[in-house]
Design an enzyme around this catalytic site. Structure first.
Site, PDB file in Angstrom:
ATOM      1  N   SER A  19      47.730  30.566  22.851  1.00  0.00           N
ATOM      2  CA  SER A  19      47.819  30.760  21.410  1.00  0.00           C
ATOM      3  C   SER A  19      46.953  31.956  21.020  1.00  0.00           C
ATOM      4  O   SER A  19      47.191  33.056  21.505  1.00  0.00           O
ATOM      5  CB  SER A  19      47.406  29.477  20.669  1.00  0.00           C
ATOM      6  OG  SER A  19      47.644  29.605  19.282  1.00  0.00           O
ATOM      7  N   THR A  20      45.937  31.758  20.196  1.00  0.00           N
ATOM      8  CA  THR A  20      45.097  32.862  19.731  1.00  0.00           C
ATOM      9  C   THR A  20      44.509  33.636  20.903  1.00  0.00           C
ATOM     10  O   THR A  20      43.861  33.062  21.772  1.00  0.00           O
ATOM     11  CB  THR A  20      43.939  32.312  18.860  1.00  0.00           C
ATOM     12  OG1 THR A  20      44.458  31.341  17.965  1.00  0.00           O
ATOM     13  CG2 THR A  20      43.267  33.439  18.098  1.00  0.00           C
ATOM     14  N   HIS A  45      52.266  30.751  21.001  1.00  0.00           N
ATOM     15  CA  HIS A  45      52.462  30.546  19.556  1.00  0.00           C
ATOM     16  C   HIS A  45      52.691  31.885  18.878  1.00  0.00           C
ATOM     17  O   HIS A  45      51.811  32.743  18.840  1.00  0.00           O
ATOM     18  CB  HIS A  45      51.227  29.869  18.932  1.00  0.00           C
ATOM     19  CG  HIS A  45      50.992  28.480  19.431  1.00  0.00           C
ATOM     20  ND1 HIS A  45      49.753  27.877  19.417  1.00  0.00           N
ATOM     21  CD2 HIS A  45      51.837  27.564  19.956  1.00  0.00           C
ATOM     22  CE1 HIS A  45      49.852  26.655  19.907  1.00  0.00           C
ATOM     23  NE2 HIS A  45      51.106  26.441  20.251  1.00  0.00           N
ATOM     24  N   MET A 138      43.477  28.280  19.743  1.00  0.00           N
ATOM     25  CA  MET A 138      42.828  27.378  18.803  1.00  0.00           C
ATOM     26  C   MET A 138      43.532  26.023  18.795  1.00  0.00           C
ATOM     27  O   MET A 138      44.736  25.954  19.002  1.00  0.00           O
ATOM     28  CB  MET A 138      42.903  28.014  17.401  1.00  0.00           C
ATOM     29  CG  MET A 138      41.949  27.457  16.377  1.00  0.00           C
ATOM     30  SD  MET A 138      42.110  28.364  14.816  1.00  0.00           S
ATOM     31  CE  MET A 138      41.557  29.998  15.317  1.00  0.00           C
ATOM     32  N   ASP A 141      46.981  22.023  21.121  1.00  0.00           N
ATOM     33  CA  ASP A 141      48.348  22.002  21.642  1.00  0.00           C
ATOM     34  C   ASP A 141      48.317  22.360  23.128  1.00  0.00           C
ATOM     35  O   ASP A 141      47.670  23.325  23.530  1.00  0.00           O
ATOM     36  CB  ASP A 141      49.231  23.002  20.878  1.00  0.00           C
ATOM     37  CG  ASP A 141      50.694  22.931  21.323  1.00  0.00           C
ATOM     38  OD1 ASP A 141      51.136  21.842  21.732  1.00  0.00           O
ATOM     39  OD2 ASP A 141      51.374  23.968  21.243  1.00  0.00           O
TER      40      ASP A 141
END
Length: 198
Positions: A19-20, A45, A138, A141
């Site tokens: 993600s991030t 993401h 973050m 997930d």
């Protein structure tokens, strides 16, 4: 303690989630990999449109063929598929082989595409013959999905705190006991290759 020596051709699939900070983290891993590995499926993401642009960028840099996944795409060695933004992607396996299913769906763990959704499908379809990798991001997930893979016998890797932009998802997975081996981003590709190329 798990035995980390695997017979040749043991692994059929590699699943990755980020993600991030993940776009650069995934690139750092993928650009080190040869073009003849088992297929790779990735959930990063990212909103629609951007996943296709990102896949095209990776395809220019990496030795594997990288593209945005389409519903029904077969999985074969040397191919890396990125989950399309806004769709849930899972892996299915039957007598004809492995393929991905990409479809509209509810958010899972707050996301669509969701890493948990992908990893859980890999645990179910491929079991022990998969590698799961969770990178910077973050939230949480992917943590439960990686645990599903781990419990199915898959080999699981996680990025460490020092090299993560956000040590959220890898930390949650590690706390659950879902990570067989944690390492610096610069080491993840080496850990993967040493397991796959034994």
């Amino acid at each position: 303690m798990k035995d980390f020596s695997f017979p040749k051709n043991y692994f059929q699939l590699i699943a990755m989630g980020a993600s991030t900070g993940g776009t650069e983290a995934l690139l750092a891993v993928l650009e080190k990999l040869p073009g003849n590995l088992p297929p790779i499926v990735i959930t990063q993401h990212m909103p629609p449109v951007f996943t296709n642009m990102y896949a095209e960028r990776l395809n220019r840099i990496c030795k594997m063929e990288v593209r945005e996944a389409k519903d029904g795409d077969p999985l074969y060695p040397g191919l890396c598929l990125i989950a399309p933004g806004g769709l849930q992607m899972q892996v299915l396996k039957d007598s004809s082989g492995m393929r991905v299913e990409c479809k509209e769906g509810e958010k899972v763990s707050g996301h669509c595409p969701s890493i948990d959704y992908l990893f859980s499908s890999v645990a179910k379809a491929i079991g022990a013959h998969a590698v799961g990798i969770i990178l910077t991001g973050m939230g949480k997930d992917g943590a439960n999905g990686l645990l599903s893979m781990h419990e199915a016998g898959a080999y699981t890797l996680g990025q460490d705190e020092k090299s993560s932009i956000v040590y959220g998802m890898p930390m949650e997975a590690y706390k659950l006991g879902a990570v067989d081996r944690q390492g610096n981003l610069s080491e993840i590709a080496d850990y993967l290759l040493s397991a796959i190329q034994e």
